[in-house]
Design an enzyme around this catalytic site. Structure first.
Site, PDB file in Angstrom:
ATOM      1  N   ASP A 198       5.196   5.263  -2.826  1.00  0.00           N
ATOM      2  CA  ASP A 198       3.762   5.269  -3.132  1.00  0.00           C
ATOM      3  C   ASP A 198       3.519   5.585  -4.602  1.00  0.00           C
ATOM      4  O   ASP A 198       3.726   6.711  -5.057  1.00  0.00           O
ATOM      5  CB  ASP A 198       3.058   6.303  -2.254  1.00  0.00           C
ATOM      6  CG  ASP A 198       1.533   6.196  -2.322  1.00  0.00           C
ATOM      7  OD1 ASP A 198       1.023   5.406  -3.146  1.00  0.00           O
ATOM      8  OD2 ASP A 198       0.854   6.887  -1.559  1.00  0.00           O
ATOM      9  N   ASP A 226      -0.971  -0.704  -7.216  1.00  0.00           N
ATOM     10  CA  ASP A 226      -0.653   0.288  -6.192  1.00  0.00           C
ATOM     11  C   ASP A 226       0.296  -0.292  -5.153  1.00  0.00           C
ATOM     12  O   ASP A 226       0.020  -1.349  -4.578  1.00  0.00           O
ATOM     13  CB  ASP A 226      -1.949   0.760  -5.527  1.00  0.00           C
ATOM     14  CG  ASP A 226      -1.713   1.840  -4.486  1.00  0.00           C
ATOM     15  OD1 ASP A 226      -0.741   2.596  -4.635  1.00  0.00           O
ATOM     16  OD2 ASP A 226      -2.503   1.918  -3.530  1.00  0.00           O
TER      17      ASP A 226
END
Length: 484
Positions: free
Chosen positions: A147, A358
């Site tokens: 992440d 992201d």
């Protein structure tokens, strides 16, 4: 025209894509098959890692919700769950970005120059929607979600008060001789997102709480232990030892690897070894034998990119009042659909539209004015196909039932400096239904113009994406992802 085989992903039919670049931005796509790819992934979630030359490489894979071929109804239920979870993540990111506007952020470390590689794979097998890698921690192993928007790495720890089911054994602090809790009166505790006061700790171990807008959370204590990345040891690595953790997005994983721009992220803590540089290539979801890679360090000789790397400068606080926090901001200055520039009359064309890149968001979400421009051109170029109802956050859908081949407009993202990034054809359409009766543009609109656009992992597949925190730039190159 050269053709390459595409393989079915968890919640979609993947397609066969034309490789040429001079076809007006249009790709011919053909329906693929699911069953072989699902069987290939069964039993494979412990992911490889190794050192190659000057790099440390971790294998990456994508998760699936089930190893069985889904029925039409269960497929749509899974799609609804995926998109609902993704919408919640986007909302959570918007709130966090807004908070950084208010409180700002800090952090900066000096870089050195080493490398490492880790395998990255689809998280499908572990029932999460993101990409996962396996690392060593305190003598054991942990399979964690990769992440880029998270500040802290955390894993579930025994004894667990309330934890989600995971496939690996829980991390047991008592079995690791190198484990040590982080005290309250320490710089790592002060660096926690949101801060932790010594008074609240009462002089005991530093506690942390991470909560997400979809109701997911991780709570526990901050600790140190030995982290192993393809044989590269990181002694005294600071992480969250979570004893209360819940959330569907975590699936069967052990936790989360924080790769954001923050003092406690893996990137900052390994600055001496890897120089603040990492990259990944995300594989097609649930594809047969497909795995990508997370490369730690700046040794580009291990990449398999088929086009030169192009770099876009990150937006920094020096030229943007928005504090960057842990996020990787770029200026999106253009989008082309089927070779047609759709932002010519948009405000984003003149001033740039701030976006974050992201790995944890699935579907790209754009400011309404930008999305509407993309949607209008997309609908125009696919006018021959009857419309279908929208599905969850996806509102531009078509009925392609019975078609074996479809011409789909290519999508190109343009960043500051004229940096052009071609979206892989598999990242343009999202197949809600297996019979192709509901095929949607794999992008969504944000709630308002004030929110920050996000480039999700669905549009990053088969790209080498390089994050260089020291040079403050993000690089892109086309690459057929495989464990390198």
């Amino acid at each position: 025209m050269a053709w390459g085989a595409c393989i079915a992903a968890l919640l979609l039919l993947l397609l066969l894509a034309a490789a040429g670049g001079n076809n007006g931005g249009v790709h011919c796509l053909e329906q693929g098959s699911r069953s072989r790819s699902r069987r290939a992934l069964q039993g494979r979630h412990h992911l490889r890692s190794r050192a190659v030359g000057g790099a440390t490489v971790l294998e990456l894979r994508h998760h699936s919700f089930s190893s069985a071929a889904p029925s039409k109804s269960s497929r749509e239920e899974d799609a609804a769950a995926l998109l609902s979870s993704d919408a919640a993540r986007v909302a959570s990111l918007q709130r966090r970005i807004h908070n950084y506007k208010l409180i700002g952020s800090s952090s900066s470390d000096d870089a050195a120059a080493s490398k490492a590689q880790v395998p990255v794979t689809s998280g499908a097998k572990l029932r999460t929607l993101n990409y996962v890698a396996t690392v060593g921690l305190g003598g054991g192993e942990a399979t964690v979600i990769v992440d880029t928007a998270s500040e802290l790495t955390w894993v579930q720890c025994a004894p667990c008060e309330s934890c989600h089911d995971q496939q690996d054994p829980l991390f047991d602090p008592t079995s690791s001789p190198s484990y040590a809790p982080v005290p309250c009166n320490s710089s790592p505790c002060d660096a926690l997102p949101g801060g932790t006061s010594a008074a609240a700790c009462g002089g005991a171990a530093c506690s942390y709480t991470l909560s997400y807008r979809d109701g997911s959370y991780s709570r526990g204590v901050l600790a140190r232990d030995k982290l192993s990345l393809a044989g590269e040891a990181v002694d005294g690595f600071v992480f969250g030892c979570g004893t209360s953790n819940q959330g569907a997005p975590f699936g069967g994983t052990s936790g989360l690897m924080g790769l954001g721009r923050s003092q406690l992220s893996l990137v900052s803590q390994t600055m001496d070894q890897f120089g603040g540089v990492f990259s990944y290539c995300l594989p097609l979801k649930d594809s047969s034998g497909s795995s990508g890679s997370l490369v730690l360090g700046d040794d580009s000789s291990v990449y398999k990119n088929s086009t030169p790397i192009v770099y876009a400068s990150m937006v920094s606080s020096s030229d943007n009042p928005l504090q960057s926090g842990p996020f990787y901001f770029l200026n999106l200055t253009g989008i082309a659909v089927g070779g047609q520039d759709v932002l010519g009359g948009s405000s984003a064309a003149g001033n740039g539209n701030k976006v974050i890149v992201d790995s944890g968001t699935v579907i790209t979400s754009l400011a309404p004015s930008v999305y509407n421009a993309v949607k209008e051109e997309f609908v125009s170029q696919l006018a021959e196909y009857p419309p279908a109802p929208g599905f969850s956050i996806l509102d531009t859908c078509f009925n392609m039932t019975g078609l074996r081949e479809v011409q789909v407009p290519g999508v190109k993202l343009v960043f500051d400096g004229g940096v052009e990034v071609e979206v892989d054809p598999s990242g343009v359409l999202y197949f809600v239904s297996s019979d192709a009766s509901q095929v949607c543009l794999a992008m969504a609109a944000l709630g308002s113009e004030d929110e920050t656009s996000i480039i999700g992992n669905y549009q990053q597949k088969n790209l080498r994406v390089i994050f260089d925190t020291q040079a403050s730039q993000v690089g892109f190159a086309q690459e057929t992802c495989g464990y390198i």
